[in-house]
Motif scaffolding. Structure first.
Motif, PDB file in Angstrom:
ATOM      1  N   ASN A   1      65.278  47.306  91.024  1.00  0.00           N
ATOM      2  CA  ASN A   1      65.552  48.301  89.977  1.00  0.00           C
ATOM      3  C   ASN A   1      65.806  49.588  90.633  1.00  0.00           C
ATOM      4  O   ASN A   1      65.295  50.042  91.825  1.00  0.00           O
ATOM      5  CB  ASN A   1      64.542  48.350  88.939  1.00  0.00           C
ATOM      6  CG  ASN A   1      64.552  49.525  88.049  1.00  0.00           C
ATOM      7  OD1 ASN A   1      63.685  50.541  87.929  1.00  0.00           O
ATOM      8  ND2 ASN A   1      65.737  49.888  87.066  1.00  0.00           N
TER       9      ASN A   1
ATOM     10  N   PHE B   1      63.533  61.382  90.298  1.00  0.00           N
ATOM     11  CA  PHE B   1      64.542  60.872  90.638  1.00  0.00           C
ATOM     12  C   PHE B   1      65.349  61.583  91.908  1.00  0.00           C
ATOM     13  O   PHE B   1      66.582  61.441  92.101  1.00  0.00           O
ATOM     14  CB  PHE B   1      65.487  60.680  89.319  1.00  0.00           C
ATOM     15  CG  PHE B   1      65.378  59.838  88.364  1.00  0.00           C
ATOM     16  CD1 PHE B   1      65.440  58.379  88.786  1.00  0.00           C
ATOM     17  CD2 PHE B   1      64.760  60.148  87.233  1.00  0.00           C
ATOM     18  CE1 PHE B   1      65.141  57.674  87.917  1.00  0.00           C
ATOM     19  CE2 PHE B   1      64.441  59.173  86.322  1.00  0.00           C
ATOM     20  CZ  PHE B   1      64.687  57.682  86.697  1.00  0.00           C
TER      21      PHE B   1
ATOM     22  N   MET C   1      57.490  51.514  77.036  1.00  0.00           N
ATOM     23  CA  MET C   1      56.000  51.325  77.081  1.00  0.00           C
ATOM     24  C   MET C   1      55.294  51.457  75.652  1.00  0.00           C
ATOM     25  O   MET C   1      55.670  52.431  75.173  1.00  0.00           O
ATOM     26  CB  MET C   1      55.515  51.984  78.469  1.00  0.00           C
ATOM     27  CG  MET C   1      55.620  53.475  78.117  1.00  0.00           C
ATOM     28  SD  MET C   1      55.136  54.411  79.504  1.00  0.00           S
ATOM     29  CE  MET C   1      55.451  56.333  79.241  1.00  0.00           C
TER      30      MET C   1
ATOM     31  N   LYS D   1      55.699  45.975  86.252  1.00  0.00           N
ATOM     32  CA  LYS D   1      56.703  46.853  86.974  1.00  0.00           C
ATOM     33  C   LYS D   1      55.941  48.049  87.609  1.00  0.00           C
ATOM     34  O   LYS D   1      55.227  48.559  87.101  1.00  0.00           O
ATOM     35  CB  LYS D   1      57.576  47.255  85.648  1.00  0.00           C
ATOM     36  CG  LYS D   1      58.663  48.155  86.253  1.00  0.00           C
ATOM     37  CD  LYS D   1      59.517  48.333  84.967  1.00  0.00           C
ATOM     38  CE  LYS D   1      60.788  49.431  85.321  1.00  0.00           C
ATOM     39  NZ  LYS D   1      60.386  50.653  85.231  1.00  0.00           N
TER      40      LYS D   1
ATOM     41  N   ASP E   1      68.908  53.007  90.620  1.00  0.00           N
ATOM     42  CA  ASP E   1      70.389  53.336  90.787  1.00  0.00           C
ATOM     43  C   ASP E   1      71.588  52.084  90.550  1.00  0.00           C
ATOM     44  O   ASP E   1      72.377  52.419  91.548  1.00  0.00           O
ATOM     45  CB  ASP E   1      70.302  54.201  92.083  1.00  0.00           C
ATOM     46  CG  ASP E   1      69.634  55.481  91.900  1.00  0.00           C
ATOM     47  OD1 ASP E   1      69.078  55.741  90.960  1.00  0.00           O
ATOM     48  OD2 ASP E   1      69.817  56.159  93.041  1.00  0.00           O
TER      49      ASP E   1
ATOM     50  N   ALA F   1      66.091  47.826  81.469  1.00  0.00           N
ATOM     51  CA  ALA F   1      64.669  48.579  81.687  1.00  0.00           C
ATOM     52  C   ALA F   1      64.181  48.783  80.412  1.00  0.00           C
ATOM     53  O   ALA F   1      64.596  49.637  79.467  1.00  0.00           O
ATOM     54  CB  ALA F   1      65.112  49.698  82.804  1.00  0.00           C
ATOM     55  N   PRO F   2      62.686  48.966  80.573  1.00  0.00           N
ATOM     56  CA  PRO F   2      62.046  49.843  79.429  1.00  0.00           C
ATOM     57  C   PRO F   2      62.088  51.249  79.574  1.00  0.00           C
ATOM     58  O   PRO F   2      62.100  51.694  80.866  1.00  0.00           O
ATOM     59  CB  PRO F   2      60.513  49.384  79.756  1.00  0.00           C
ATOM     60  CG  PRO F   2      60.437  49.019  81.032  1.00  0.00           C
ATOM     61  CD  PRO F   2      61.814  48.573  81.631  1.00  0.00           C
ATOM     62  N   MET F   3      62.484  51.853  78.676  1.00  0.00           N
ATOM     63  CA  MET F   3      62.772  53.664  78.626  1.00  0.00           C
ATOM     64  C   MET F   3      62.003  54.060  77.366  1.00  0.00           C
ATOM     65  O   MET F   3      62.416  53.706  76.332  1.00  0.00           O
ATOM     66  CB  MET F   3      64.052  53.740  78.859  1.00  0.00           C
ATOM     67  CG  MET F   3      64.569  53.379  80.158  1.00  0.00           C
ATOM     68  SD  MET F   3      66.143  53.864  80.458  1.00  0.00           S
ATOM     69  CE  MET F   3      67.149  52.561  79.655  1.00  0.00           C
ATOM     70  N   ASP F   4      61.033  54.984  77.800  1.00  0.00           N
ATOM     71  CA  ASP F   4      60.215  55.464  76.678  1.00  0.00           C
ATOM     72  C   ASP F   4      61.105  56.262  75.671  1.00  0.00           C
ATOM     73  O   ASP F   4      62.104  57.299  76.079  1.00  0.00           O
ATOM     74  CB  ASP F   4      59.356  56.405  77.407  1.00  0.00           C
ATOM     75  CG  ASP F   4      58.312  56.857  76.451  1.00  0.00           C
ATOM     76  OD1 ASP F   4      57.910  56.476  75.255  1.00  0.00           O
ATOM     77  OD2 ASP F   4      57.840  58.354  76.659  1.00  0.00           O
TER      78      ASP F   4
ATOM     79  N   GLY G   1      68.588  50.545  83.863  1.00  0.00           N
ATOM     80  CA  GLY G   1      67.820  51.712  82.837  1.00  0.00           C
ATOM     81  C   GLY G   1      68.967  52.724  82.356  1.00  0.00           C
ATOM     82  O   GLY G   1      69.750  52.411  81.614  1.00  0.00           O
ATOM     83  N   ARG G   2      69.002  53.792  83.229  1.00  0.00           N
ATOM     84  CA  ARG G   2      69.809  54.713  82.544  1.00  0.00           C
ATOM     85  C   ARG G   2      71.439  54.274  82.512  1.00  0.00           C
ATOM     86  O   ARG G   2      72.038  55.138  81.653  1.00  0.00           O
ATOM     87  CB  ARG G   2      69.798  56.155  83.533  1.00  0.00           C
ATOM     88  CG  ARG G   2      68.346  56.605  83.784  1.00  0.00           C
ATOM     89  CD  ARG G   2      68.337  57.591  84.879  1.00  0.00           C
ATOM     90  NE  ARG G   2      68.083  56.830  86.259  1.00  0.00           N
ATOM     91  CZ  ARG G   2      68.445  57.390  87.256  1.00  0.00           C
ATOM     92  NH1 ARG G   2      68.658  58.491  87.442  1.00  0.00           N
ATOM     93  NH2 ARG G   2      68.480  56.431  88.234  1.00  0.00           N
TER      94      ARG G   2
ATOM     95  N   GLN H   1      56.152  45.841  77.073  1.00  0.00           N
ATOM     96  CA  GLN H   1      55.574  46.479  78.077  1.00  0.00           C
ATOM     97  C   GLN H   1      54.520  47.264  77.726  1.00  0.00           C
ATOM     98  O   GLN H   1      54.468  48.065  76.778  1.00  0.00           O
ATOM     99  CB  GLN H   1      56.543  47.325  78.777  1.00  0.00           C
ATOM    100  CG  GLN H   1      56.010  47.951  80.088  1.00  0.00           C
ATOM    101  CD  GLN H   1      56.817  49.071  80.719  1.00  0.00           C
ATOM    102  OE1 GLN H   1      56.978  50.157  79.958  1.00  0.00           O
ATOM    103  NE2 GLN H   1      57.000  48.865  81.997  1.00  0.00           N
TER     104      GLN H   1
END
Ligand code: FMN
Length: 325
Positions: free
Chosen positions: A196, A173, A36, A135, A198, A9-12, A220-221, A65
Motif C-alpha cells: 500500500n 505523506f 477504522m 495493517k 502511492d 483501503a480503510p479511510m476514516d 486509498g487516496r 477494521q
C-alpha cells in the motif's frame, strides 16, 4: 498463477457504506474495508445501531477494521460482531499515526509495543476463525529489523495477511513510501503481503506487484479521486484496454444518492469530506471545493457542481494529489 488481490483501503470519514456502494457500482475491489472503528464503541454501544458498521449487499466482501489497545476489548468486539453480522473478516489497525492515536497509545503507537500488539492479535484470533489481517506502517525511523520482528510476532498469533504502508509514522505523506520494505517483508516472512502507498494508476499497481512480489495492492487516496479505479486496475492487469472514465458529474450524483444510506446528520459532512478529494481530479478542484462550501444544502451544492463539472473532463492517469488533509 493466482490473481493478485486489489483492495480498497480503510479511510476514516470516507470508506462508509455510501462511498463503498459508489465504488461497487463501477466495479468492486476484491475486498472492501470499513474505516477504522473503535473496539470500545463496538463493545459499549449497540452495534446494530452504529452507522460505521452499516453495509449493503453490494459492498461485499467487507472487512471491519478495528482500533484500540486493550486485547480483551478486541476479543469482545469481534465476538459481538460475529454474533450479529456476517463480515468477511477483521483487520487490526496498527498504522494510524494521528496525534490522538499517539497520545492514547493505539494505531501506529503499538509498533513500539510489539508484545501488546501480539496480545491483541491473539485475542482477536480467539474470537473468530475468519480471516484476520493487520495493517501497519514502517517502524519509527524505518527500522527494518523492528518491522520484521513485529510482523513475525503477529503471524505467530494467527494473523494471516499483513498490509504494509511503508512510511514511518512521523512522516505523514511527506516522503515517498519505501516499497522496498514491502519486498523485504514478503521475502523475510513468505506470508501473504498486501502493499500500500502511492498507487496512483493501474500501471503503479502492476509496478508494485512486480517490484515487491507482494500478493495484492491496497488503494486509498486514488480511489477517492477515481472510485472506478478497481475496474481499471483489473482490466490493465489482464491486458485489456482501459474503459472510458465516467462524465465528471456522474459519480457525484451517485454518491449524493447513496448518502441516503447514512444518518441524515452525517450526510453534509461526508459529502464535503469526499468532494475535497474527488475535486482534486480537476486543475481548479480546490477552488471549486471552496466555492461549493457556500452551498447551503446538498441540493445547492449539486446544482453548483453540475455547472462546474459540466465543463470538465477526467484527466488521464496517474491521479495527482494536490493536497492531503
Ligand atoms: C483521509 C484518510 C483517512 C485514513 N484513515 C485510515 C483508517 O481509518 N485506517 C487505516 O488503517 N488507514 C487509514 N488511512 C491510511 C490509508 O488506508 C492508506 O494506508 C494511505 O492513504 C496510503 O495509501 P494511498 O497512498 O493509496 O492513499 C487514511 C488515509 C487517509 C488519506
Amino acid at each position: 498463477m493466482v490473481a493478485s488481490l486489489i483492495l480498497l483501503a480503510p479511510m476514516d470519514g470516507l470508506t462508509h457504506v455510501a462511498f463503498r456502494r459508489l465504488v461497487a457500482s463501477y466495479g468492486p475491489p476484491d475486498l472492501f474495508y470499513t474505516e477504522m472503528i473503535s473496539v470500545r464503541a463496538v463493545v459499549f454501544q449497540p452495534p446494530e445501531r452504529d452507522p460505521y458498521l452499516w453495509h449493503t449487499e453490494t459492498d461485499r466482501p467487507l472487512i471491519v477494521q478495528l482500533a484500540g489497545r486493550e486485547p480483551e476489548l478486541f476479543e469482545e468486539a469481534i465476538r459481538r460482531l460475529e454474533e450479529r453480522f456476517d463480515f468477511a473478516g477483521y483487520d487490526l489497525n496498527f498504522g494510524c499515526g494521528r496525534g490522538r492515536a499517539r497520545r492514547q497509545g493505539w494505531g501506529a503507537a503499538l509498533l513500539s509495543e510489539p508484545d501488546l500488539a501480539r496480545r491483541i492479535a491473539r485475542a482477536a484470533r480467539r474470537a473468530t476463525r475468519k480471516p484476520l489481517s493487520a495493517k501497519f506502517r514502517s517502524a519509527p525511523g524505518h527500522d527494518l529489523k523492528k518491522l520484521l520482528s513485529f510482523a513475525e510476532g503477529l503471524l505467530a498469533e494467527g494473523v494471516e495477511t499483513l498490509i504494509l504502508h511503508p512510511r514511518a509514522p512521523e512522516e505523514g505523506f511527506r516522503r515517498p513510501p519505501r516499497w522496498e520494505e514491502i519486498r523485504e517483508l514478503k521475502r523475510a516472512t513468505g506470508a501473504r503481503i498486501i502493499g500500500n502507498g502511492d498507487v496512483f494508476s493501474p500501471e503503479d499497481a502492476k509496478r508494485m506487484l512486480s517490484a515487491t512480489g507482494c500478493d495484492g495492492v491496497m488503494i486509498g487516496r486514488a480511489a477517492l479521486l477515481r472510485p472506478w479505479i478497481f475496474r481499471d486496475v483489473k482490466a490493465f492487469l489482464k491486458g485489456d484496454p482501459l474503459p472510458e472514465p465516467p462524465a465528471p458529474v456522474e459519480p457525484v450524483l451517485l454518491f449524493a444518492e447513496n448518502l441516503k444510506l447514512l444518518p441524515e446528520e452525517w450526510r453534509e459532512k461526508r459529502f464535503s469530506l469526499w468532494l475535497f478529494w474527488y475535486l482534486q481530479n480537476f486543475p481548479f478542484g480546490l477552488y471549486y471545493f471552496g466555492r461549493i462550501q457556500k452551498g447551503t444544502s446538498i441540493e445547492a451544492k449539486l446544482n453548483l457542481l453540475r455547472d462546474l463539472l459540466g465543463r470538465e473532463e477526467v484527466p488521464p492517469y496517474p491521479v495527482s494529489i494536490r493536497q492531503n488533509r
